[in-house]
Design a protein around this motif. Sequence first.
Motif, PDB file in Angstrom:
ATOM      1  N   GLU A 164       0.831  -1.208   0.000  1.00 43.70           N
ATOM      2  CA  GLU A 164       0.000   0.000   0.000  1.00 43.70           C
ATOM      3  C   GLU A 164       0.866   1.258   0.000  1.00 43.70           C
ATOM      4  N   THR A 165       1.906   1.280   0.830  1.00 45.04           N
ATOM      5  CA  THR A 165       2.749   2.468   0.943  1.00 45.04           C
ATOM      6  C   THR A 165       3.514   2.729  -0.342  1.00 45.04           C
ATOM      7  N   VAL A 166       4.118   1.687  -0.908  1.00 48.24           N
ATOM      8  CA  VAL A 166       4.932   1.868  -2.109  1.00 48.24           C
ATOM      9  C   VAL A 166       4.078   2.312  -3.286  1.00 48.24           C
ATOM     10  N   ARG A 167       2.889   1.750  -3.418  1.00 44.56           N
ATOM     11  CA  ARG A 167       2.007   2.188  -4.516  1.00 44.56           C
ATOM     12  C   ARG A 167       1.625   3.662  -4.350  1.00 44.56           C
ATOM     13  N   LYS A 168       1.330   4.076  -3.143  1.00 49.83           N
ATOM     14  CA  LYS A 168       0.989   5.486  -2.914  1.00 49.83           C
ATOM     15  C   LYS A 168       2.183   6.396  -3.240  1.00 49.83           C
ATOM     16  N   LEU A 169       3.376   5.928  -2.886  1.00 47.89           N
ATOM     17  CA  LEU A 169       4.569   6.744  -3.086  1.00 47.89           C
ATOM     18  C   LEU A 169       4.994   6.834  -4.546  1.00 47.89           C
ATOM     19  N   LEU A 170       4.920   5.717  -5.267  1.00 51.45           N
ATOM     20  CA  LEU A 170       5.551   5.641  -6.577  1.00 51.45           C
ATOM     21  C   LEU A 170       4.596   5.675  -7.765  1.00 51.45           C
ATOM     22  N   THR A 171       3.297   5.578  -7.530  1.00 53.64           N
ATOM     23  CA  THR A 171       2.378   5.637  -8.668  1.00 53.64           C
ATOM     24  C   THR A 171       2.530   6.972  -9.390  1.00 53.64           C
ATOM     25  N   PRO A 172       2.781   6.961 -10.705  1.00 55.88           N
ATOM     26  CA  PRO A 172       2.898   8.226 -11.448  1.00 55.88           C
ATOM     27  C   PRO A 172       1.606   9.027 -11.332  1.00 55.88           C
ATOM     28  N   PRO A 173       1.701  10.351 -11.220  1.00 56.32           N
ATOM     29  CA  PRO A 173       0.479  11.169 -11.131  1.00 56.32           C
ATOM     30  C   PRO A 173      -0.494  10.905 -12.271  1.00 56.32           C
ATOM     31  N   GLN A 174       0.056  10.580 -13.453  1.00 59.99           N
ATOM     32  CA  GLN A 174      -0.812  10.331 -14.610  1.00 59.99           C
ATOM     33  C   GLN A 174      -1.742   9.139 -14.389  1.00 59.99           C
ATOM     34  N   LEU A 175      -1.316   8.182 -13.526  1.00 60.65           N
ATOM     35  CA  LEU A 175      -2.088   6.958 -13.325  1.00 60.65           C
ATOM     36  C   LEU A 175      -2.811   6.937 -11.982  1.00 60.65           C
ATOM     37  N   ALA A 176      -2.881   8.100 -11.309  1.00 60.81           N
ATOM     38  CA  ALA A 176      -3.416   8.146  -9.944  1.00 60.81           C
ATOM     39  C   ALA A 176      -4.858   7.675  -9.852  1.00 60.81           C
ATOM     40  N   ASN A 177      -5.652   7.930 -10.865  1.00 57.29           N
ATOM     41  CA  ASN A 177      -7.076   7.582 -10.794  1.00 57.29           C
ATOM     42  C   ASN A 177      -7.454   6.464 -11.754  1.00 57.29           C
ATOM     43  N   THR A 178      -6.464   5.666 -12.150  1.00 58.33           N
ATOM     44  CA  THR A 178      -6.732   4.555 -13.055  1.00 58.33           C
ATOM     45  C   THR A 178      -6.848   3.259 -12.266  1.00 58.33           C
ATOM     46  N   LYS A 179      -7.275   2.211 -12.935  1.00 57.29           N
ATOM     47  CA  LYS A 179      -7.372   0.904 -12.286  1.00 57.29           C
ATOM     48  C   LYS A 179      -5.984   0.400 -11.894  1.00 57.29           C
ATOM     49  N   SER A 180      -5.939  -0.405 -10.847  1.00 54.87           N
ATOM     50  CA  SER A 180      -4.652  -0.899 -10.351  1.00 54.87           C
ATOM     51  C   SER A 180      -3.928  -1.762 -11.382  1.00 54.87           C
ATOM     52  N   SER A 181      -4.658  -2.292 -12.365  1.00 57.81           N
ATOM     53  CA  SER A 181      -4.037  -3.169 -13.361  1.00 57.81           C
ATOM     54  C   SER A 181      -3.112  -2.410 -14.309  1.00 57.81           C
ATOM     55  N   THR A 182      -3.183  -1.068 -14.312  1.00 52.78           N
ATOM     56  CA  THR A 182      -2.330  -0.307 -15.235  1.00 52.78           C
ATOM     57  C   THR A 182      -0.889  -0.222 -14.751  1.00 52.78           C
ATOM     58  N   PHE A 183      -0.656  -0.433 -13.461  1.00 52.05           N
ATOM     59  CA  PHE A 183       0.664  -0.165 -12.892  1.00 52.05           C
ATOM     60  C   PHE A 183       0.984  -1.178 -11.807  1.00 52.05           C
ATOM     61  N   ASP A 184       2.183  -1.733 -11.877  1.00 51.97           N
ATOM     62  CA  ASP A 184       2.647  -2.652 -10.843  1.00 51.97           C
ATOM     63  C   ASP A 184       4.129  -2.416 -10.629  1.00 51.97           C
ATOM     64  N   LEU A 185       4.715  -3.154  -9.704  1.00 52.81           N
ATOM     65  CA  LEU A 185       6.131  -3.009  -9.387  1.00 52.81           C
ATOM     66  C   LEU A 185       6.763  -4.387  -9.249  1.00 52.81           C
TER      67      LEU A 185
END
Length: 393
Positions: A164-185
């Motif tokens: 939860e913390t890493v996703r909040k910290l590193l999610t690009p602003p462009q993808l902030a309101n997209t589905k979680s499937s667009t971005f992973d680590l």
Amino acid sequence: MWDIRTPPAGDLNQVVVDPVETLYEFDGPLIFRTTIGMVDLLMSKVTAVRQVSIFLACQTDDRTVQALRAGRLSVFGAFDKASYWLIALDEAFQVKAYWNCSKADVPKRFFAKPGLGLFHWQKEAPDSLEQAFALLAIKFKGAELTESGIPFGKLKRLVDQSFETVRKLLTPPQLANTKSSTFDLEVAPLKFASLVVAVREPVFNMPAIRRIKALDSYSEEDLENAVQLRGREFAEKLVDVQSRLRRQEFDDAYTRENFAFLDLLASILPDEDSYVSSVEFNASTATGLTTVVFEKDTARSIHQTVQGADGRRVVETGIVSGVTVKSSSIRIQSIRGKDVTCIFDKDMFDELTGGQNVLHRRISLTGVLTRRPRRDLLEVENYRLPNDQGIFA
């Protein structure tokens, strides 16, 4: 446990050890790299017995030695292996005897103190290569977090917290309101003896991102750069928080301006009842690796700060996720991961929304916060939008 009376595995027939790269010396090589046969070894003098020097030796490689020399890896980390040799050398560096050892066989005093670099002027260094080369790594320490195992429930909670913390910290602003499937680590294998969660690199689902019309102009490189920037900003904030705590400059003005970051940080730091005794962060920056450790006592100040924020003036930063004209309000997703309804007076709201589309834009707002279970409330006093360089003026 090894001692000098332990029968040796052999003597290597008087082979002479030739240090090919001396890393630390004082009246002779103390930590050095060498080759015996076909084995690349890192060796450290640990004691002297009966006119011979005893060296702890383990297999090594270029990456480990370079990280050790550069201060990206601690001496403890460079020698963190499953198996070792203890090698007795005379004054001519001839092998008089050697012993094969597991980690449990080696006396603990033979290992360097965790967190210390090769030289005294180097800053605190991580104890594993996973941390040394991570985009962002989080290391939890605690009595129940051991090399032999971790209680399953505690492991799940720490991994969930990290996620939860890493996703909040590193999610690009462009993808902030997209589905979680667009971005992973992508993360390195979890490392025990404490628990290390090390993020290697971002993973983007570009086909899913391309289906969102507003994101069609962004390349994968643009998004990777955004993640790198988020990581660097996080590292800089960590250093700032730690230095202010040490200088006792953690005042109301600072906590108000940095509330969103501090609230996010507090979510992963140990509290009074936690089984975690400290949390260490390692993050890559433009100038190298940053390592910051928060012990439980230090974390207490941060917890007290964010717990006392309800009903006080704070600064929130996030992405606009909704606009409601009727109530002169916007909804943001704060960088701390919480949805916040932000209420303006009509003139300020008209100024913000007049002639421009603020949806999906970054915004910084100052106002009085009310914490609520589902969505917090902010009574806005003023706001700032970023300039072309992404900086809030």
